[in-house]
Design a protein around this motif. Structure first.
Motif, PDB file in Angstrom:
ATOM      1  N   GLY A  66      13.400  51.526   1.897  1.00 39.54           N
ATOM      2  CA  GLY A  66      13.899  52.326   2.886  1.00 39.54           C
ATOM      3  C   GLY A  66      13.939  51.655   4.319  1.00 39.54           C
ATOM      4  O   GLY A  66      14.150  52.293   5.185  1.00 39.54           O
ATOM      5  N   THR A  67      13.217  50.651   4.487  1.00 39.20           N
ATOM      6  CA  THR A  67      13.056  49.889   5.859  1.00 39.20           C
ATOM      7  C   THR A  67      13.325  48.618   5.837  1.00 39.20           C
ATOM      8  O   THR A  67      14.740  48.147   6.297  1.00 39.20           O
ATOM      9  N   ALA A  68      12.547  47.491   4.945  1.00 35.63           N
ATOM     10  CA  ALA A  68      12.948  46.320   5.140  1.00 35.63           C
ATOM     11  C   ALA A  68      14.026  45.990   4.156  1.00 35.63           C
ATOM     12  O   ALA A  68      14.394  46.670   3.177  1.00 35.63           O
ATOM     13  N   LEU A  69      15.180  44.972   4.564  1.00 35.72           N
ATOM     14  CA  LEU A  69      16.007  44.597   3.920  1.00 35.72           C
ATOM     15  C   LEU A  69      15.415  43.421   2.796  1.00 35.72           C
ATOM     16  O   LEU A  69      14.692  42.547   3.124  1.00 35.72           O
ATOM     17  N   GLY A  92      15.758  53.111  12.188  1.00 33.51           N
ATOM     18  CA  GLY A  92      15.060  52.646  11.183  1.00 33.51           C
ATOM     19  C   GLY A  92      15.047  53.497   9.554  1.00 33.51           C
ATOM     20  O   GLY A  92      14.243  52.940   8.815  1.00 33.51           O
ATOM     21  N   TYR A 127      12.087  44.492  13.205  1.00 36.12           N
ATOM     22  CA  TYR A 127      11.446  43.855  12.176  1.00 36.12           C
ATOM     23  C   TYR A 127      11.640  42.500  11.858  1.00 36.12           C
ATOM     24  O   TYR A 127      12.344  41.899  13.073  1.00 36.12           O
ATOM     25  N   LEU A 185      15.758  34.311   3.025  1.00 34.93           N
ATOM     26  CA  LEU A 185      15.212  35.171   3.929  1.00 34.93           C
ATOM     27  C   LEU A 185      14.231  36.396   3.712  1.00 34.93           C
ATOM     28  O   LEU A 185      14.620  37.092   2.619  1.00 34.93           O
ATOM     29  N   PHE A 199      16.864  40.250   0.565  1.00 35.50           N
ATOM     30  CA  PHE A 199      18.217  39.414   0.622  1.00 35.50           C
ATOM     31  C   PHE A 199      18.219  38.440  -0.597  1.00 35.50           C
ATOM     32  O   PHE A 199      17.174  37.878  -1.077  1.00 35.50           O
ATOM     33  N   TYR A 211      11.493  38.755  10.129  1.00 32.26           N
ATOM     34  CA  TYR A 211      12.000  38.136   8.785  1.00 32.26           C
ATOM     35  C   TYR A 211      11.507  36.578   8.972  1.00 32.26           C
ATOM     36  O   TYR A 211      11.623  36.027  10.028  1.00 32.26           O
ATOM     37  N   PRO A 250      17.455  54.136   6.268  1.00 30.62           N
ATOM     38  CA  PRO A 250      17.887  53.180   5.260  1.00 30.62           C
ATOM     39  C   PRO A 250      19.130  52.957   5.458  1.00 30.62           C
ATOM     40  O   PRO A 250      19.695  51.646   4.945  1.00 30.62           O
ATOM     41  N   ASN A 278      18.408  47.530   0.710  1.00 26.87           N
ATOM     42  CA  ASN A 278      17.422  48.416   1.395  1.00 26.87           C
ATOM     43  C   ASN A 278      16.673  49.125   0.446  1.00 26.87           C
ATOM     44  O   ASN A 278      16.877  50.279  -0.042  1.00 26.87           O
ATOM     45  N   GLN A 333      20.715  46.859  11.004  1.00 28.99           N
ATOM     46  CA  GLN A 333      19.756  46.294  11.677  1.00 28.99           C
ATOM     47  C   GLN A 333      20.617  44.895  12.282  1.00 28.99           C
ATOM     48  O   GLN A 333      21.321  44.300  11.760  1.00 28.99           O
ATOM     49  N   TYR A 358       7.355  45.564   9.710  1.00 27.34           N
ATOM     50  CA  TYR A 358       8.250  46.427  10.518  1.00 27.34           C
ATOM     51  C   TYR A 358       7.440  47.249  11.306  1.00 27.34           C
ATOM     52  O   TYR A 358       6.418  47.885  11.049  1.00 27.34           O
ATOM     53  N   PHE A 375      11.173  39.270   4.227  1.00 27.08           N
ATOM     54  CA  PHE A 375      10.489  40.559   5.213  1.00 27.08           C
ATOM     55  C   PHE A 375       9.249  40.127   5.390  1.00 27.08           C
ATOM     56  O   PHE A 375       8.358  39.707   4.564  1.00 27.08           O
TER      57      PHE A 375
END
Lengths: 115, 110
Positions: B95-98, A98, A33, A43, B100, A35, A100, B92, A104, A48, A45
């Motif tokens: 399902g993938t990226a967080l 990867g 990932y 922060l 924040f 960010y 959920p 999440n 990470q 991915y 994203f």
């Protein structure tokens, strides 16, 4: 190494130049990932990777931003024609599958300054 | 609109004091994570809370997930200078990226 590594740690460039940021994930981690962390936005994203494919590019802010991953390992984030608003810390993270529930692990980041 | 609202944004306290920081949302989450980030480093996962009302303890840190799974709190007992850092909550969602929150910057002075 044991953790995620990123290079360079700091990058200063002039507006309009292209930059490449590198990420070495933890060995064996299939997910990677990118960010971006800036003072005003926190922060966020960017993109991915699962293996060498990027199923989620939804966070890339413009077509000046691109990323690739080769050999299921190293990834490069490229910013073309940099602008001052691109100044931020770019963080890379990797996880085992990867999914959920997968943890990470973050690298230390690359601090990009666009003059 | 920010999905996760963290408060306070900044907190400066003396060693030995107790503190609580909050992470709030109008959305329901299946789980929520807390991270700590020190200067020049990436965020490090502290805990994941999953069940509504769940309380988890990590030494002097106590994490609670709201009953409705929309909010969470982090309580630090007898803060120490080593607790200084940026505390981030994250979910999440896709399902993938967080995703924040913007974080709480904590400074503990001796």
């Amino acid at each position: 190494g044991a953790g995620v590594s990123q290079s360079p740690s700091n990058k200063v460039t002039e507006k309009g130049k292209d930059v490449e940021l590198r990420c070495d994930p933890i060995s064996g981690h299939t997910a990677l990932y990118w960010y971006r962390q800036s003072l005003g936005q926190g922060l966020e994203f960017l993109i991915y990777f699962q293996g060498n494919s990027a199923p989620d590019k939804s966070g890339l802010p413009s077509d000046r931003f691109s990323a690739e991953r080769t050999g299921g390992s190293v990834s490069t984030l490229t910013i073309q024609r940099t602008q001052q608003e691109d100044s931020a810390v770019y963080l890379c993270a990797s996880s085992f599958t990867g999914g959920p529930g997968d943890t990470q692990y973050f690298g230390p980041g690359t601090r990009l300054t666009v003059l | 609109t920010q999905l996760l609202e963290q408060s306070p944004q900044f907190l400066s306290i003396q060693e030995g004091e107790n503190l609580t920081v909050y992470c709030n949302s109008s959305s329901v989450f299946s789980s929520l994570q807390w991270y700590r980030q020190e200067p020049g480093e990436g965020p490090v996962l502290l805990v994941t809370v999953v069940t509504g009302g769940e309380v988890k303890k990590l030494k002097r840190l106590t994490f609670q997930f709201g009953d409705a799974r929309k909010d969470s709190s982090l309580h630090i007992t007898a803060a120490q200078p080593g607790d200084t850092g940026l505390y981030l909550c994250a979910v999440n969602q896709a399902g993938t990226a967080l995703i924040f929150g913007k974080g709480t910057t904590l400074s503990v002075s001796s």
